[in-house]
Motif scaffolding. Structure first.
Motif, PDB file in Angstrom:
ATOM      1  N   SER A 104      22.055 -31.290  -6.366  1.00 14.80           N
ATOM      2  CA  SER A 104      21.314 -32.481  -6.762  1.00 14.80           C
ATOM      3  C   SER A 104      20.199 -32.098  -7.725  1.00 14.80           C
ATOM      4  O   SER A 104      19.241 -31.425  -7.343  1.00 14.80           O
ATOM      5  N   VAL A 105      20.343 -32.500  -8.965  1.00 12.71           N
ATOM      6  CA  VAL A 105      19.398 -32.114 -10.004  1.00 12.71           C
ATOM      7  C   VAL A 105      18.678 -33.347 -10.526  1.00 12.71           C
ATOM      8  O   VAL A 105      19.318 -34.293 -11.013  1.00 12.71           O
ATOM      9  N   LYS A 106      17.357 -33.358 -10.413  1.00 16.22           N
ATOM     10  CA  LYS A 106      16.560 -34.446 -10.972  1.00 16.22           C
ATOM     11  C   LYS A 106      15.961 -33.980 -12.286  1.00 16.22           C
ATOM     12  O   LYS A 106      15.303 -32.947 -12.344  1.00 16.22           O
ATOM     13  N   ILE A 107      16.192 -34.740 -13.322  1.00  8.27           N
ATOM     14  CA  ILE A 107      15.707 -34.416 -14.662  1.00  8.27           C
ATOM     15  C   ILE A 107      14.673 -35.450 -15.070  1.00  8.27           C
ATOM     16  O   ILE A 107      14.887 -36.657 -14.939  1.00  8.27           O
ATOM     17  N   THR A 108      13.524 -34.986 -15.535  1.00  8.02           N
ATOM     18  CA  THR A 108      12.488 -35.877 -16.070  1.00  8.02           C
ATOM     19  C   THR A 108      12.055 -35.373 -17.438  1.00  8.02           C
ATOM     20  O   THR A 108      12.162 -34.178 -17.735  1.00  8.02           O
TER      21      THR A 108
END
Length: 319
Positions: A235-239
């Motif tokens: 699970s990768v969150k990119i901002t």
């Protein structure tokens, strides 16, 4: 603090091969909406956004970059200089720093002493033997640094960007730590060994109050993940942030193969936030298998495309 009358100049040469890379680089000025403009004239050492020239966008309107908001993290916001083809912009990383000094001092020390995580970024500053900062009232930061911090040989454009790198980092650190009121324009006075008469990198007169110059931040940059981090699961969150609030962005995930090649894995589009409180912010939530990846994000609405400097890249791994 004591002052002298005759201007003094920095000495020294930029180490290694960077001097050849830095010479003659100019910036494309992006449009950054909803922020506080810097009314100061160009002779103070700030850069004008209007002249046309190689790598410049003639007549592009711009305002100053918004200040960072207060955060609970102890990480320090540090701005670096980054190249994108023939263009030069300021990019920000959040760094782990020792807590012995105040937030502004430790962020500036990291800017002058550490290496950026992203190999596309660099800093022309040198590790100073003396560095101190203070805040007057709610809107003035004073930075007093020793002369050895300026031991790099820069052209006029890069010297102005280096000074703005300091201004951006100092104001970011003060704002994110809650030391100043980010609702107004914050100004920075740079002293060198206690004096107001220094000419930084032989080009920029210091001593007067400086604000963030408009149009220097990168048109788009990835905030998280940072360079070469390892994500514990898929699970990768990119901002990230774009200078075009409400603008469309193209993104692509490339996967590294055993032979070293990178092949397209996922592509898509997203929209940067238009809300003034989060203007330009974009987020992505992706599920990725184990492997090494490269993320690329570009402004889809930019007529110049990635070649105009509106693309940022980031390498990371999933384990």
């Amino acid at each position: 603090m004591p002052e002298t009358a005759a201007p003094r100049r920095a000495r020294g040469a930029f180490p290694g091969a960077r001097s050849a890379v830095l010479a003659g680089l100019l910036v494309v000025v992006p449009v950054l909406a909803g922020c506080i403009a810097d009314p100061g004239p160009t002779p103070t050492g700030t850069l004008s956004s209007s002249p046309a020239g190689p790598g410049n966008t003639s007549g592009a309107p711009s305002t100053s970059a918004p200040l960072e908001t207060t955060q609970s993290s102890n990480k320090a916001p540090v701005y670096w200089i980054g190249r994108s083809d023939s263009n030069v912009f300021l990019y920000r990383e959040f760094r782990d720093v020792p807590e012995q000094e105040n937030p502004v001092t430790r962020a500036l020390r990291a800017m002058m002493s550490d290496k950026p995580l992203d190999p596309d970024f660099f800093t022309p500053w040198q590790n100073p033997s003396q560095l101190a900062t203070s805040i007057s009232g709610k809107d003035v930061i004073t930075v007093d640094v020793s002369e050895d911090a300026f031991n790099s040989n820069l052209d006029a454009d890069m010297a102005a960007r280096a000074v703005q790198q300091l201004v951006y980092t100092a104001t970011a650190a003060a704002a994110s730590s809650g030391l100043i009121d980010s609702g107004q324009q914050i100004r920075v006075r740079i002293l060198v060994d206690g004096h107001t008469d220094y000419v930084a990198f032989n080009h920029v007169q210091l001593g007067s109050l400086m604000a963030r110059t408009s149009g220097l931040v990168a048109p788009v940059w990835i905030i998280d993940p940072q360079e070469d981090v390892e994500v514990a699961d898929g699970s990768v969150k990119i901002t990230g942030r774009s200078t075009v609030a409400g603008g469309k962005l193209r993104w692509q995930i490339l996967r590294s193969e055993d032979n070293g090649n990178k092949t397209p894995f996922l592509t898509g589009e997203t929209t940067a936030a238009a809300d003034p409180a989060q203007a330009g912010v974009f987020t992505l939530a992706l599920t990725l298998p184990a492997g090494d990846f490269e993320l690329r994000v570009a402004q889809a609405s930019s007529p110049e495309g990635p070649e105009g400097g509106s693309e940022d890249t980031r390498s990371f791994r999933v384990r």
